[in-house]
Design an enzyme around this catalytic site. Structure first.
Site, PDB file in Angstrom:
ATOM      1  N   HIS A   1      49.324  36.576 -64.700  1.00 27.20           N
ATOM      2  CA  HIS A   1      48.284  35.640 -65.148  1.00 27.20           C
ATOM      3  C   HIS A   1      48.929  34.321 -65.551  1.00 27.20           C
ATOM      4  O   HIS A   1      50.149  34.201 -65.569  1.00 27.20           O
ATOM      5  CB  HIS A   1      47.405  36.236 -66.243  1.00 27.20           C
TER       6      HIS A   1
ATOM      7  N   HIS B   1      49.148  32.379 -68.300  1.00 25.54           N
ATOM      8  CA  HIS B   1      49.624  31.932 -69.609  1.00 25.54           C
ATOM      9  C   HIS B   1      51.086  31.484 -69.550  1.00 25.54           C
ATOM     10  O   HIS B   1      51.899  32.045 -68.813  1.00 25.54           O
ATOM     11  CB  HIS B   1      49.447  33.040 -70.647  1.00 25.54           C
TER      12      HIS B   1
ATOM     13  N   ASP C   1      53.594  31.880 -71.396  1.00 23.06           N
ATOM     14  CA  ASP C   1      54.652  32.847 -71.665  1.00 23.06           C
ATOM     15  C   ASP C   1      54.782  33.871 -70.532  1.00 23.06           C
ATOM     16  O   ASP C   1      55.451  34.902 -70.686  1.00 23.06           O
ATOM     17  CB  ASP C   1      54.432  33.545 -73.014  1.00 23.06           C
ATOM     18  N   HIS C   2      54.171  33.564 -69.385  1.00 22.87           N
ATOM     19  CA  HIS C   2      54.311  34.409 -68.180  1.00 22.87           C
ATOM     20  C   HIS C   2      54.711  33.602 -66.945  1.00 22.87           C
ATOM     21  O   HIS C   2      55.235  34.167 -65.999  1.00 22.87           O
ATOM     22  CB  HIS C   2      52.998  35.174 -67.923  1.00 22.87           C
TER      23      HIS C   2
ATOM     24  N   HIS D   1      41.638  39.822 -70.400  1.00 23.65           N
ATOM     25  CA  HIS D   1      42.519  38.926 -71.169  1.00 23.65           C
ATOM     26  C   HIS D   1      42.345  37.495 -70.657  1.00 23.65           C
ATOM     27  O   HIS D   1      42.178  36.561 -71.442  1.00 23.65           O
ATOM     28  CB  HIS D   1      43.953  39.405 -71.018  1.00 23.65           C
TER      29      HIS D   1
ATOM     30  N   ASP E   1      49.465  41.231 -69.699  1.00 16.12           N
ATOM     31  CA  ASP E   1      48.858  41.317 -71.035  1.00 16.12           C
ATOM     32  C   ASP E   1      47.516  42.043 -71.008  1.00 16.12           C
ATOM     33  O   ASP E   1      46.678  41.829 -71.877  1.00 16.12           O
ATOM     34  CB  ASP E   1      48.633  39.909 -71.603  1.00 16.12           C
TER      35      ASP E   1
ATOM     36  N   HIS F   1      54.774  42.488 -73.559  1.00 20.71           N
ATOM     37  CA  HIS F   1      55.079  42.190 -74.960  1.00 20.71           C
ATOM     38  C   HIS F   1      55.491  43.442 -75.727  1.00 20.71           C
ATOM     39  O   HIS F   1      54.992  44.537 -75.465  1.00 20.71           O
ATOM     40  CB  HIS F   1      53.870  41.565 -75.678  1.00 20.71           C
TER      41      HIS F   1
HETATM   42 FE    FE Z   1      51.590  37.008 -72.989  1.00 18.53          FE
HETATM   43 ZN    ZN Z   2      48.633  36.292 -71.855  1.00 17.79          ZN
END
Ligand code: FE
Ligand code: ZN
Length: 254
Positions: free
Chosen positions: A55, A57, A59-60, A113, A132, A170
């Site tokens: 996805h 985001h 942090d990905h 999400h 996530d 995570h």
């Molecule tokens: Fe994340």
């Molecule tokens: Zn995420």
């Protein structure tokens, strides 16, 4: 079988380096950042050929462009969300397959999400990269999706073979367990996981991967159609979507 290495980055993210040995194909899954991934690949003597994104985001996908610039790799990600995936080359969606050498990933569209979230299931290697959507003893927050969507997504994972390893993005397990035991204090599988996780964390070890069998037995978000979970949140006899929504709501303010 895929050779899977876990790279902990930022405060609680996991990036995975995945190598298919017959072809030497190497994918980085959800690279939040570039440097630790490039350094680990160099240390292993692996040449990164692909990025798999679940996805959009930061942090990905934060490492996408720098890893692509350094390696010339192909970036695979969710077609419906292509505009939000930096450097995307290959759009995949529900029911698609994508081959890393001799290993085939089946792609699941799992919104909840985010509206474009996908997951990669490598059946032969019994590995699920779920970003996530599913965490050990938890699930992602509903930033862009509905409880009905997320419940449907989690049910699809639940139907995978119980030995499937869950490579989520995570390390949230311990805080998830603190919440889960307020919902199902008498769930013995959850209590066993609680003890296992306390021991792992005390030794500075990751609690990921989990397995689908573990999550089915102990993750309250996957158990919204269990009478005991419904009763615990005051919704005995209600629809699982309503129960899931209430469990998620309580976790959001826990
Ligand atoms: Fe994340
Ligand atoms: Zn995420």
């Amino acid at each position: 079988m895929l050779d899977i290495r876990q790279i902990p980055v930022l405060s609680d993210n996991f990036i995975y380096l995945v190598r298919e040995p017959a072809s030497g194909t190497v994918a980085a899954v959800d690279p939040a950042v570039a440097e630790p991934v490039l350094a680990e690949a160099a240390r292993l003597g692996w040449a990164i050929t692909h990025i798999l994104n679940t996805h959009h985001h930061g942090d990905h996908v934060g490492g996408n462009l720098a890893i692509k610039a350094a390696t010339g790799c192909t970036i695979v990600g969710p077609g419906p969300d292509a505009a939000r995936i930096p450097g995307i080359d290959v759009h995949v969606g529900d029911g698609d397959t994508y081959d890393l050498g001799a290993e085939r990933a089946e792609v699941f569209f799992v919104p909840g999400h985010t509206r474009g979230h996908i997951a990669y299931w490598f059946k032969d290697s019994q590995a699920l990269f779920c970003g996530d959507t599913l965490f050990s003893i938890g699930c992602g927050r509903l930033f862009e999706g509905t409880p009905a969507q997320m419940w449907t997504s989690l049910k699809r994972f639940r139907d995978l073979p119980p030995e499937t390893r869950v490579y989520c993005a995570h390390e949230y397990t311990q805080s998830n367990i603190r919440f889960a035991v307020t919902v199902e204090p008498d769930n013995m599988a959850l209590r066993a996981r609680e003890a296992e996780v306390a021991n792992l964390r005390a030794h500075g070890k990751p609690t990921v991967p989990s397995t689908i069998g573990m999550e089915r037995a102990a993750n309250p978000f996957m158990r919204a159609d269990e009478a005991g979970v419904a009763a615990a949140v005051g919704l005995k006899g209600h629809d699982p979507v309503a129960v899931f929504a209430e469990v998620r709501r309580r976790k959001d303010s826990f």
